[in-house]
Enzyme design. Structure first.
Site, mmCIF file in Angstrom:
data_model
loop_
_atom_site.group_PDB
_atom_site.id
_atom_site.type_symbol
_atom_site.label_atom_id
_atom_site.label_comp_id
_atom_site.label_asym_id
_atom_site.label_seq_id
_atom_site.Cartn_x
_atom_site.Cartn_y
_atom_site.Cartn_z
ATOM 1 N N ASP A 1 0.770 -1.249 0.000
ATOM 2 C CA ASP A 1 0.000 0.000 0.000
ATOM 3 C C ASP A 1 0.806 1.306 0.000
ATOM 4 O O ASP A 1 1.747 1.432 0.779
ATOM 5 C CB ASP A 1 -0.857 0.107 1.269
ATOM 6 C CG ASP A 1 -1.582 -1.148 1.639
ATOM 7 O OD1 ASP A 1 -1.456 -2.140 0.924
ATOM 8 O OD2 ASP A 1 -2.289 -1.124 2.652
ATOM 9 N N GLU B 1 -10.480 -2.615 4.134
ATOM 10 C CA GLU B 1 -9.188 -2.038 4.472
ATOM 11 C C GLU B 1 -9.079 -0.643 3.861
ATOM 12 O O GLU B 1 -9.847 -0.271 2.973
ATOM 13 C CB GLU B 1 -8.052 -2.912 3.916
ATOM 14 C CG GLU B 1 -8.085 -4.352 4.436
ATOM 15 C CD GLU B 1 -6.921 -5.214 3.953
ATOM 16 O OE1 GLU B 1 -6.361 -5.941 4.774
ATOM 17 O OE2 GLU B 1 -6.579 -5.168 2.758
#
Ligand code: FRU
Length: 462
Positions: free
Chosen positions: A3, A173
């Site tokens: 990420d 998420e």
């Protein structure tokens, strides 16, 4: 890496952190790697910004510039909020007084603890209520939690959104929450970004979002004519995940970046010397569609025109039918290029855009004018056998009803990002050809299609 994290803009510099394993090529030892850029395309690498510490690994999160010194770390301190992950997941802060290069971890951590998995805090200053707002993924509960705080240290849970709404198959998420104007109007709507894994439309990871209203404590999603909350996707490829936006971007921009992979095979992709990259930066917008719904667009960031090198093809008004038109792609810089193409498909049922190399590896993009979709077939794109989940056809609705599409396709060494109608639909897919793609051919069935504008640029070596 995975990420993108904690991105903020300050004093003309775009800071980008990312989930990074400094000690290996598979997920572990999560650390915030750091890079920065003044133009979103040329990036400088810096030493790691936040490393694992006594509270655990450093998972995803966000950063803000605390212009009013609400936290007491000093005016304009950069404050990062991230998940400390060990046996449990708790939220921690750290601050930086050197523009995000080094961080001091707050001794009063954690600032939020919950009983079940919660991660990826994403915060912003709520100007209407003069306080900070934070979205936190309550991962296994399939919801986003909203907290508020006066000082970035003391957080109060206000509400939750998500149970039973939108795609629910995987964990939730990496949230993000921001306000945007609806194109061509003065109406403002809120977008709640919600990355999910698995449960994406083509398997594995993907980014869904909800459009609605946020009053400072509660998010309420728009419904369709039947009173249902529609599931909306930010990108219709397989390799677009954990996408969040920069905090404090200039000129009211809402600039996004995603991780260009999929947890189904991220650790197995056939790359050497690197493992994973981010998507190109994108600008978020909202538009009202013919179905009455408001959708998000993500168009290539304007800075991307600066990486164009030579215009190697320029064609106006050619038609393509059963007989295909063939164009060359650049050979310089390993074939990294940008293709711009306007197609009028009113007299064709389908149009194929085939991007191929001399090893007969190819990607086929197919526009279907009958159902207004564009598909991306990477089943023969090169090396595809490292995971059974990799060969795939992904399909995007084209959000038009006039059978005209305008494409901007960025081909990098191992990826293709296809933007349609100025970002109304986007497809991001990895590809691993064994040699660069070198031709572009266009053909049509059921009649002929007009190629109204075709431009191909090689892209500079950065
Ligand atoms: C998403 C994610 C986040 C987490 C991070 C760990 O890809 O699973 O939820 O914070 O990666 O690296």
């Amino acid at each position: 890496m995975n990420d993108p994290n904690g991105m903020f803009y300050k004093d003309g510099v775009w800071h980008l952190y990312y989930q990074w394993n400094p000690y290996g090529s598979k997920w572990q030892n999560m650390t915030w790697g750091h890079s920065s850029s003044t133009d979103l395309v040329n990036w400088n690498h810096h030493p790691a910004a936040i490393e694992a510490n006594g509270l655990g690994a450093v998972f995803s999160g966000s950063s803000v510039v605390d212009t009013e010194n609400t936290a007491g770390f000093g005016k304009n301190a950069v404050v990062a909020l991230y998940t400390s992950a060990d046996l449990s997941q708790i939220q921690s802060i750290a601050h930086s007084v050197d523009h995000g290069h080094t961080f001091e971890i707050y001794p009063g951590n954690p600032v939020i603890t919950l009983e079940s998995e919660a991660r990826d805090p994403n915060m912003f200053w709520d100007t209407a209520n003069n306080r900070w707002v934070l979205s936190l993924a309550h991962a296994l509960d399939h919801e986003m939690l909203f907290f508020t705080s006066p000082d970035l240290k003391n957080w109060t849970l206000q509400s939750a959104f998500g149970k039973g709404k939108g795609a629910q198959d995987g964990v939730w998420e990496c949230p993000d929450l921001f306000k945007l104007k609806v194109d061509g109007t003065d109406e403002e709507k809120w977008v709640l970004v919600c990355n999910i894994n698995p449960g994406g439309p083509f398997g594995g990871s993907a980014t869904q979002y909800f459009v609605g209203d946020f009053d400072g404590t509660t998010f309420k999603a728009d419904t369709d004519a039947d009173g249902n909350i529609p599931t909306k996707w930010m990108d219709y490829g397989k390799d677009h995940y954990a996408t969040v936006s920069w905090s404090g971007a200039p000129d009211n921009r809402r600039t996004l970046i995603g991780w260009m992979s999929n947890w189904q095979y991220a650790a197995e992709v056939p790359t050497l010397q690197y493992r994973s990259a981010n998507t190109l930066p994108r600008e978020a917008g909202l538009f009202k569609n013919a179905d009455g719904q408001i959708y998000m667009s993500s168009a290539p960031s304007p800075e991307l025109v600066n990486i164009r090198d030579k215009e190697i093809v320029k064609v106006n008004n050619k038609s393509a039918g059963r007989k295909k038109r063939v164009f060359s792609l650049p050979v310089s810089n390993d074939g990294v290029c940008e293709i711009l193409l306007d197609l009028d498909c009113r007299r064709a049922d389908s149009v194929d855009i085939r991007i191929a190399n001399n090893a007969d590896e190819s990607v086929t993009l197919r526009y279907n004018s009958l159902d207004h979709t564009l598909s991306f077939d990477r089943r023969h794109s090169g090396i595809v056998d490292f995971s059974q989940d990799f060969p795939a056809v992904t399909v995007a609705p084209t959000f038009e009803n006039d059978k005209k599409i305008s494409l901007r396709i960025f081909i990098d060494k191992s990826s293709m990002e296809v933007f349609g109608n100025n970002g109304k639909f986007v497809m991001t897919n990895l590809v691993f050809p064994t040699m660069p793609y070198s031709t572009l051919s266009i053909s049509a069935t059921g009649g002929s299609a007009k190629i109204e504008n075709l431009k191909i640029y090689s892209i500079k070596e950065l």
